[in-house]
Design an enzyme around this catalytic site. Structure first.
Site, mmCIF file in Angstrom:
data_model
loop_
_atom_site.group_PDB
_atom_site.id
_atom_site.type_symbol
_atom_site.label_atom_id
_atom_site.label_comp_id
_atom_site.label_asym_id
_atom_site.label_seq_id
_atom_site.Cartn_x
_atom_site.Cartn_y
_atom_site.Cartn_z
ATOM 1 N N GLU A 149 -10.469 -1.844 2.076
ATOM 2 C CA GLU A 149 -10.891 -0.494 1.674
ATOM 3 C C GLU A 149 -11.775 -0.545 0.426
ATOM 4 O O GLU A 149 -11.494 0.097 -0.595
ATOM 5 C CB GLU A 149 -9.675 0.395 1.442
ATOM 6 C CG GLU A 149 -8.897 0.666 2.710
ATOM 7 C CD GLU A 149 -7.755 1.654 2.539
ATOM 8 O OE1 GLU A 149 -7.350 2.283 3.535
ATOM 9 O OE2 GLU A 149 -7.269 1.796 1.399
ATOM 10 N N GLU B 255 -6.280 0.973 10.391
ATOM 11 C CA GLU B 255 -5.054 1.518 9.816
ATOM 12 C C GLU B 255 -4.935 2.992 10.166
ATOM 13 O O GLU B 255 -5.909 3.727 10.149
ATOM 14 C CB GLU B 255 -5.045 1.421 8.278
ATOM 15 C CG GLU B 255 -4.980 0.052 7.670
ATOM 16 C CD GLU B 255 -4.947 0.111 6.139
ATOM 17 O OE1 GLU B 255 -4.573 1.188 5.595
ATOM 18 O OE2 GLU B 255 -5.313 -0.871 5.504
#
Length: 672
Positions: A154, A311
């Site tokens: 991320e 995710e």
């Protein structure tokens, strides 16, 4: 834009999630792998935050634990999405090099103790990170279990904007490359305003906290620079991996409503496959529709190719003000919405719920309550359903509508000193998407300037920043016979945040046949009425038509008597303009008119869905096509479709009922 080095392949739809074995005693690992097989897991991400375990001291690498977990997963035929481990620096690194710590816009340091405590422009961090990447890639680059490389994690979630002196120096280098001269920069930023003119590169700083509003051109370029710096870090890690491994490389994007600082249109071409993380955001009015939009945007970044859901959550997250669990069946519906919209993987954060650390209350596939829980049984059920969808992998979503989306417009439209702080760019994007998606039509999300020739209808919500050549693509497409809807606050500034003069909507003005003279924002909570009986919120405009016809007018409010909705014949096409944020039912009525005019239809006819709670999407393969029907509502609906339902195995002829809360996936025997 670099071409992908290697394609990610998998036998069917991948199912799995993040696994953090370093949080557990090794005695737990074998049980985890056994339970993964029970749940149908076949792809696991590891070593995402493994730096301190792999390199406990500078230059001292230890791989015993990572070796063991890799072999356990490999023996169970579970493929590995291997992290480089660089997402957060270990304590020894920040102690030795405190200069890597990021500085906020107010000049304060952000210290270790969380994650991503590093400046994207730090040479010391870059050197240490690449040393780790090289060690990991040398050891596992040709391991048969490694199916995918996962660079960092991320990128930019917390540290996308750093204002330190290292960032300032890197920003100046970026500006030199962009403008070539200080004079050109002064012209681009309009520094004659407030005596901001620069005489030397060294005078230029990031847009640190100031006593007043800051230069918007400077702020816009700092967003661009910051996105590019993080992308450059990705490239650096990927280059090391590609020297040592033939395995495809990616990182997990965060295409979501609360993440705005990376221009993923610039990133996507660097990925061997696009991957995204997505979590329902209950701070939004309609989190379910935002999920669908994010999935469509992820597919847009992949240029229509399948992508990976890296995710999402099995239940509640831990970082919102109130963290709601998912209702019965919601995890299944959310997961298959991503698959319907192009995902060839369904993965979660995380496998086993943590018992310590800041994410201990974040849900997981294996919750604190264990295998006797409802959530665990739902995960096992989902894994079984995913295994029935393997034939869907590789197919592509079919869409007749394009929505033009721009991170640059997001940055510019939501900047300081705008006409109304009550309205944000995403308000417009989400509103137009929701109105059309409720009609069961499918929408591709595309970049400004993208080829529009494949579409019947184009939506341009709040495209505040637009280059002349990007507007020309849209105008020419309309002239050639297309139908477009442009909404307010579009065409206001160019790439340097300089206002297009002569009437707002700038380069769209002639195609739209209007001239917007003045913005007339509406107070939060207030409504403006239209002559048709519809109502709008947050915005209105004082404008007049030149060649357009008035479809609807403001009946009251600050623009009373003026046009609210217009339509202009431009060449062989039609350009519509909307100058307020219509309330949902009125917006849906406008969407229905445009869909009908453009000849856009649902993938299959649907009856019984009065509130737009059903998603209908078609994925088309080389042999068969697949219709996904996801019923988020409380009543049954009927589809006019024939084929084999993949979840139940039932054959359907002509009509299929989809019960409330259910998902049905129908294989149509021939592509259509």
């Amino acid at each position: 834009m670099a071409a992908p080095a290697h394609a990610f392949t998998h036998d069917g739809i991948a199912f799995g999630g993040d696994y953090n074995p370093e949080q557990w005693d090794p005695s737990v690992w074998e049980e985890d792998v056994t339970l993964m097989r029970e749940a149908g897991v076949d792809l696991v991400a590891i070593n995402i935050f493994g730096w301190a375990g792999v390199e406990p001291r500078d230059g001292e690498f230890t791989f015993a634990s990572l070796d063991r977990i890799i072999e356990l997963l490999h023996a169970a035929d579970i493929r590995i999405n291997l992290g480089t481990g660089t997402a957060s620096p270990p304590a020894w690194l920040t102690r030795a090099h405190p200069e890597i710590l990021p500085i906020a816009e107010d000049g304060t340091t952000r210290y270790p103790g969380g994650r991503q405590a590093w400046c994207p422009s730090s040479p010391a961090f870059r050197a240490a990170a690449l040393s780790l990447v090289r060690a990991v890639a040398e050891r596992y680059g040709s391991h048969p279990a490694v199916a995918l490389w996962h660079v960092s994690n991320e990128l930019g979630c917390h540290n996308s904007l750093c204002y330190c002196d290292q960032s300032a120096a890197a920003f100046r280098l970026w500006l030199r490359a962009r403008y070539g001269s200080v004079d050109a920069l002064n012209a681009a930023w309009g520094t004659a305003f407030w005596s901001q003119t620069y005489g030397d590169w060294e005078e230029i700083l990031p847009p640190r906290a100031a006593l007043s509003a800051r230069n918007p051109g400077q702020a816009l370029d700092f967003h661009r620079f910051s996105s590019d710096e993080l992308l450059d870090h990705y490239r650096a890690e990927a280059a090391v991996i590609r020297d040592l491994s033939d395995v495809p490389v990616t990182t997990n994007f965060m295409v979501a409503a609360h993440i705005e600082n990376m221009d993923y249109w610039q990133w996507a071409g660097e990925m061997d496959i696009v991957a995204n993380d997505h979590y329902l955001d209950y701070r939004l009015g309609d989190p379910r529709t935002e999920l669908s939009f994010a999935a469509d945007l992820s597919r847009g970044l992949a240029l229509g190719a399948p992508w990976l859901l890296m995710e999402h959550s099995a239940g509640a997250v831990n970082w919102q003000p109130i963290n709601f669990p998912k209702s019965p069946g919601q995890m299944l519906r959310n997961s298959l919405t991503h698959v319907a919209r192009g995902a060839d993987a369904v993965c979660f954060f995380q496998w086993r719920a943590s018992v310590q650390g800041s994410e201990k209350f974040h849900s997981a596939m294996l919750p604190h309550a264990g295998t006797g829980s409802t959530l665990w049984h739902d995960v096992v059920e989902l894994g079984g359903i995913i295994s029935k969808l393997d034939e869907v992998a590789g197919s592509r979503v079919v869409a007749d509508i394009a929505l033009v989306f721009s991170w640059e417009s997001w940055w510019a439209a939501d900047a300081e000193s705008r006409p109304s702080s009550a309205l944000g760019y995403l308000d417009q994007v989400h509103a137009v998407y929701a109105a059309f998606a409720a009609l069961h039509v499918t929408i591709d999300v595309v970049a400004p300037g993208a080829d529009l020739s494949a579409y019947r209808l184009v939506l341009v919500p709040g495209l505040h920043l637009v280059r002349d050549e990007e507007a020309t693509v849209i105008n020419d497409w309309i002239s050639a016979g297309g139908t477009a809807l442009v909404t307010f606050f579009s065409g206001i500034v160019d790439e340097n945040d300089r206002v297009w003069t002569g009437g707002y909507t700038g380069p769209f003005r002639d195609a739209l046949g209007i001239a917007v003279e003045e913005f007339a924002p509406v107070a939060p909570g207030a409504r403006v009425s239209l002559g048709s009986g519809a109502a709008g919120t947050l915005w209105s405009e004082r404008m007049h038509v030149t060649t357009a016809e008035v479809v609807d007018s403001f009946a009251d409010g600050p623009a009373a008597g003026g046009p609210a909705i217009t339509r202009n014949r431009w060449g062989s096409g039609n350009a519509w303009y909307l100058s307020t944020l219509l309330e949902p039912q009125a917006y849906r009525s406008l969407a229905q008119e445009l869909v009908s005019a453009a000849g856009v239809e649902s993938p299959v006819p649907v009856t019984g869905d009065s509130d737009g709670a059903v998603e209908i999407v078609r994925r088309r393969g080389d042999i068969s096509s697949y219709v996904f029907a996801i019923n988020h509502g409380s009543t049954s609906v009927q589809l006019q479709v024939s084929g084999t339902e993949l979840i139940t195995g039932d054959n359907t002829v002509a009509t299929l009922e989809v019960p409330p809360g259910a998902v049905r996936i129908i294989r149509e025997e021939s592509a259509s």
